[in-house]
Design an enzyme around this catalytic site. Structure first.
Site, mmCIF file in Angstrom:
data_model
loop_
_atom_site.group_PDB
_atom_site.id
_atom_site.type_symbol
_atom_site.label_atom_id
_atom_site.label_comp_id
_atom_site.label_asym_id
_atom_site.label_seq_id
_atom_site.Cartn_x
_atom_site.Cartn_y
_atom_site.Cartn_z
ATOM 1 N N ARG A 1 0.906 -1.304 -0.005
ATOM 2 C CA ARG A 1 -0.173 0.132 -0.082
ATOM 3 C C ARG A 1 0.892 1.332 -0.104
ATOM 4 N NH1 ARG A 1 -0.589 2.449 4.854
ATOM 5 N NH2 ARG A 1 -2.975 3.027 4.378
ATOM 6 N N LEU A 2 0.202 2.332 -0.552
ATOM 7 C CA LEU A 2 0.884 3.739 -0.293
ATOM 8 C C LEU A 2 -0.268 4.409 0.635
ATOM 9 C CD1 LEU A 2 2.181 4.468 -3.888
ATOM 10 C CD2 LEU A 2 3.456 4.120 -1.690
ATOM 11 N N ASP A 3 -0.007 5.258 1.638
ATOM 12 C CA ASP A 3 -0.588 6.135 2.370
ATOM 13 C C ASP A 3 -1.678 6.864 1.558
ATOM 14 O OD1 ASP A 3 0.435 4.901 4.635
ATOM 15 O OD2 ASP A 3 1.686 6.769 5.140
ATOM 16 N N TYR A 4 -2.752 7.297 2.190
ATOM 17 C CA TYR A 4 -3.746 8.168 1.631
ATOM 18 C C TYR A 4 -3.103 9.304 0.756
ATOM 19 C CZ TYR A 4 -7.957 11.068 1.082
ATOM 20 O OH TYR A 4 -8.960 11.789 0.469
ATOM 21 N N HIS B 1 3.538 3.689 7.389
ATOM 22 C CA HIS B 1 3.978 4.964 7.511
ATOM 23 C C HIS B 1 5.724 4.955 7.813
ATOM 24 C CE1 HIS B 1 -0.259 5.774 7.980
ATOM 25 N NE2 HIS B 1 -0.366 5.216 9.044
#
Length: 242
Positions: A100-103, A188
């Protein structure tokens, strides 16, 4: 050719472990013949039935998306925010993001429907190098970033050594651009690492994943990976374990 239980699981019938139980229980047929032993391999032309119901063998797909900021790395969101699969409307496979990549983080994100491929790339012992570029608050120096090259403790766990580089420093705005190369994938992580050395992240982008880059793409664009690129990623992941 792939193992029968993997094909059944990939078709969404059940988990791979349950698929093995189904096979041993005589609930699976291949080309009309009941299969009761594990290890059988099947191809695209084989007719597979589970409890007399034919299954659909979906083709594997591998995609690279330039994820924009303000997008969830998921296939759905209960708050009805944009998700990464919204940017691949013409893709018919049931794809999902690899990691994933953060929002609020942009950049290179892989999507696939190949669970084994995804697991190899995201497992802690297999992960491939990823390059991030961050705009941070503060005037960065090599000395400030040096602890990251040895690994630092975050939430009680030490990070693996990172490669770091100061790209630019702007005394007028009190900000810097730094580059980090890591192979882990904790939540993160890049933000937490830079925060730990006194450089809070203002903007973050993943620019490279293995040998893959965002060349030729703009935020929201995507492309399909070719066989050579998929093989290269798998080779890099395998070499990490040696």
């Amino acid at each position: 050719m792939e193992r029968l239980q993997k094909v059944i699981a990939h078709a969404g019938v059940t988990s791979r472990r349950k698929a093995e139980e189904y096979i041993l229980a005589g609930r699976v047929r291949v080309n009309g013949k009941i299969i009761k032993e594990l290890g059988v391999k099947v191809g695209k032309g084989d007719k597979i039935e589970v409890d007399d119901v034919p299954i659909y063998q979906e083709e594997y797909g591998y995609y690279l998306l330039y994820k924009p900021k303000g997008v969830i790395s998921a296939v759905s969101d209960d708050k009805e925010r944009k998700v990464v699969t919204d940017f691949l409307p013409s893709v018919t496979e049931r794809i999902y993001p690899v990691g994933r990549l953060d929002y609020d983080t942009s950049g290179l994100l892989l999507l696939t429907n190949d669970g084994e491929f995804s697991q190899k790339l995201t497992h802690p012992s297999h992960e491939v190098d990823k390059v991030y570029v961050a705009k941070v608050k503060g005037l960065a120096t090599k000395q400030m970033l040096h602890p990251l090259t040895r690994g630092i403790k975050i939430e009680g766990r030490k990070t693996a050594p990172a490669k770091v580089e100061v790209i630019s420093v702007d005394p007028r705005t009190g900000t810097s651009i730094v580059e980090l190369t890591i192979h882990e994938g904790r939540n993160h992580q890049v933000k937490n690492m830079l925060q730990a050395v006194g450089l809070p992240v203002q903007k973050l982008k993943r620019e490279k994943y293995g040998e893959l880059t965002l060349k030729g793409l703009r935020p929201g664009d995507y492309r399909e990976l070719n066989k050579k690129e998929v093989s290269s990623l798998l080779n890099l992941a395998t070499n990490k374990t040696k």
